[in-house]
Design an enzyme around this catalytic site. Structure first.
Site, mmCIF file in Angstrom:
data_model
loop_
_atom_site.group_PDB
_atom_site.id
_atom_site.type_symbol
_atom_site.label_atom_id
_atom_site.label_comp_id
_atom_site.label_asym_id
_atom_site.label_seq_id
_atom_site.Cartn_x
_atom_site.Cartn_y
_atom_site.Cartn_z
ATOM 1 N N THR A 1 0.817 -1.220 0.000
ATOM 2 C CA THR A 1 0.000 0.000 0.000
ATOM 3 C C THR A 1 0.849 1.268 0.000
ATOM 4 O O THR A 1 0.487 2.265 -0.623
ATOM 5 C CB THR A 1 -0.916 -0.004 1.252
ATOM 6 O OG1 THR A 1 -1.802 -1.104 1.122
ATOM 7 C CG2 THR A 1 -1.713 1.269 1.378
ATOM 8 N N SER B 1 0.530 -9.781 -0.050
ATOM 9 C CA SER B 1 -0.169 -11.068 0.054
ATOM 10 C C SER B 1 0.353 -12.064 -0.989
ATOM 11 O O SER B 1 0.042 -13.250 -0.911
ATOM 12 C CB SER B 1 -1.690 -10.894 -0.008
ATOM 13 O OG SER B 1 -2.028 -9.772 -0.743
ATOM 14 N N GLN C 1 -3.248 -20.818 20.003
ATOM 15 C CA GLN C 1 -4.128 -20.000 19.155
ATOM 16 C C GLN C 1 -4.412 -18.661 19.821
ATOM 17 O O GLN C 1 -4.909 -17.738 19.192
ATOM 18 C CB GLN C 1 -5.483 -20.695 18.999
ATOM 19 C CG GLN C 1 -5.467 -21.891 18.130
ATOM 20 C CD GLN C 1 -6.836 -22.563 18.044
ATOM 21 O OE1 GLN C 1 -7.840 -22.047 18.516
ATOM 22 N NE2 GLN C 1 -6.856 -23.718 17.422
HETATM 23 N N1 ASP Z 1 -2.550 -5.610 0.621
HETATM 24 C C1 ASP Z 1 -1.561 -4.675 1.053
HETATM 25 C C2 ASP Z 1 -0.235 -5.422 1.117
HETATM 26 O O1 ASP Z 1 0.004 -6.123 2.027
HETATM 27 C C3 ASP Z 1 -1.923 -4.103 2.380
HETATM 28 C C4 ASP Z 1 -0.984 -3.070 2.921
HETATM 29 O O2 ASP Z 1 0.105 -2.831 2.440
HETATM 30 O O3 ASP Z 1 -1.368 -2.424 3.928
HETATM 31 O O4 ASP Z 1 0.561 -5.310 0.226
#
Ligand code: ASP
Length: 511
Positions: free
Chosen positions: A14, A64, A284
């Site tokens: 992000t 991700s 957990q």
């Molecule tokens: N989906 C983004 C990532 O992990 C979320 C972020 O950067 O806050 O690359």
């Protein structure tokens, strides 16, 4: 003015994203470095005296999509630029940031410079963003020589108002500015008007002469499995038996508990085999540690060879397993996994296994182990002895003695109108356990208190049972020197005994 050189690696996330105008709904995608540079404030303005080398991933990604190959890529780049920089900043997405920070911690051995992993909840290009602040603080800490801050020779996460140990970090919020925390470890520093570093929390510099080692062999044949009520034992068995599954992080309930059903325990045992697969038990719960053996619901796991992950986060347990299985073999993997490498767990656990006694004996019996050099008895925090199927046989006289003791205890209870535990019965036959006193004999049992006696197993008849016993810590600290640990069992007259398994789990405070 002292200058400081910082290497900044932009991987995506992000932090550097912009709306993709070519796609419906305009989802965010990472912008190219050249474009990002236009919004990136001058390092010198955010941290006077800091100069940066700006580098990027070949393919900028949402975190991700990150995987161990990307961690290897990052670690390799750090290794390549290590000599000519004072500190390192990895800019990445927040989604898997805690995994990267954990993995890098284990991949970088003898780290003597700060490696900071950061990102942001909103893009740098937004007018309302946390990217500027996070980046600015990371520059100040990485460029510690110019900013006159203490050097943190660790992989750390700098995010919002916190400076956190990388291998303890978890993403706690999908959107809050303070997105990260270390629930099982105090922060290494705080950021407000000033950047405050808590020097007593920071790990020491590696001993001089030890150079940075970058471990780039990871074994990713591992699974992360979380228990849930209703999980089918047969599914677990099938997964564990897959040939290319070599290790598992098992997220259990509470202090490390799992269903007690035979099917379930058998499935685990079947998968682990003779130790071919490593299963690491972590909790957990968002906070706290696994304490296997505390409840019967976890005793079965110990018996099957599941190892303890202490208070490691899932991210740390998984990446530690990948790195450890990539760099060690056999019993070393198990040993390393239970010892703190980078401050990822609060306690070290050393499991010592002693010889079993298969033929009943009425003589004192000793055996010894040579502890790993990292076992520090002065840091001992707890010791638990476990015996499986201790079978005792009392001859007629001893049996009679036991009966008398029991009757007397019952009578005493009657008189005092209180409950007196059977264990309180005196003069009953016993098996005494001594530490580092191999010449112990039945005579020594006459002393009410003996400096080397750790435990007295009272016997009330011929029977078979398991023993799980916490041993007196302070006594052990005084007895254990810096060499072998000898355990000696001494039966009282008329008692013979044998057992199937004897282990000593020793916990020491991790630095
Ligand atoms: N989906 C983004 C990532 O992990 C979320 C972020 O950067 O806050 O690359």
């Amino acid at each position: 003015m002292t200058k400081s050189k910082v290497y900044v690696l932009y991987t995506g996330g992000t932090f550097g994203m912009e709306p993709d105008l070519s796609r419906p709904g305009n989802p965010l995608k990472p912008m190219e470095l050249e474009k990002l540079k236009k919004s990136l404030p001058e390092a010198d303005l955010l941290a006077p005296g800091v100069e940066i080398t700006l580098d990027k991933f070949d393919h900028l990604i949402d975190s991700s999509s990150m995987n161990p190959k990307d961690w290897i890529n990052i670690a390799t780049k750090i290794g390549e630029h290590y000599a000519e920089h004072d500190g390192f900043i990895i800019v990445q997405g927040t989604d898997t940031l805690a995994y990267t920070a954990s993995a890098l911690s284990f991949m970088l051995e003898n780290l003597a410079k700060p490696v900071i992993v950061t990102g942001s909840q909103l893009p740098l290009a937004n007018a309302r963003t946390d990217a500027n602040l996070n980046y600015g603080h990371a520059l100040q800490i990485a460029g510690y020589k110019a900013t006159d801050l203490p050097c943190i020779p660790e992989v750390i996460v700098v995010f919002a108002d916190k400076i956190l140990r990388g291998c303890r970090t978890r993403k706690m919020s999908a959107s809050a500015w303070t997105g990260f925390d270390t629930p099982n470890c105090p922060p290494l520093g705080e950021i407000g008007e000033h950047v405050r570093i808590f020097e007593n929390q920071i790990r020491p510099m590696p001993p001089s002469g030890l150079e940075l080692q970058v471990h780039t062999t990871l074994n990713s044949d591992v699974l992360d499995i979380s228990l849930y009520p209703g999980m089918r034992a047969k599914h677990l068995k099938q997964i564990l038996n897959l040939d290319d599954v070599k290790g598992v992080v098992l997220r259990t309930y509470g202090t490390g508990n799992a269903p007690e059903e035979t099917d379930f325990i058998e499935a685990l045992g079947d998968g682990i085999g003779n130790g071919e697969k490593i299963v690491v038990n972590i909790t957990q719960c968002p906070q706290g540690a696994v304490e296997m053996g505390l409840y019967t619901a976890s005793v079965g796991l110990i018996d099957k060879g599941v190892i303890s992950g202490g208070d490691m986060t899932p991210e740390a347990a998984l990446s530690k397993l990948m790195v450890t299985m990539g760099t060690r073999i056999g019993a070393q993997v198990k040993l390393q996994m239970q010892i703190s490498q980078r401050g990822e767990q609060s306690q070290n656990l050393f499991d010592f296994n002693f010889k079993t006694i298969t033929t009943p004996t009425d003589e004192p019996r000793s055996d010894f182990v040579v502890p790993d050099r990292r076992f520090d008895p002065t840091a001992l925090s707890a010791g638990v002895m476990r015996m499986k199927n201790l079978t005792v046989k009392l001859d007629e006289a001893a049996d009679e003695q036991a009966k008398v003791a029991v009757d007397r205890a019952k009578a005493a209870a009657e008189l005092a109108k209180t409950t007196v535990e059977l264990a309180e019965a005196t003069k009953t036959p016993v098996i005494d356990l001594y530490m580092n006193y191999p010449t112990a004999k039945a005579e020594d049992g006459k002393k009410e208190i003996h400096p080397r006696r750790l435990h007295r197993i009272k016997l009330f008849g011929s029977t078979t049972f398991d023993v799980v016993q916490t041993l007196p810590r302070e006594k052990m600290k005084n007895i254990i020197g810096d060499s072998d640990i000898v355990l000696t069992f001494v039966p009282s007259p008329g008692v013979s005994f044998k057992f199937e398994k004897l282990s000593l789990s020793m916990f020491t405070r991790a630095e």
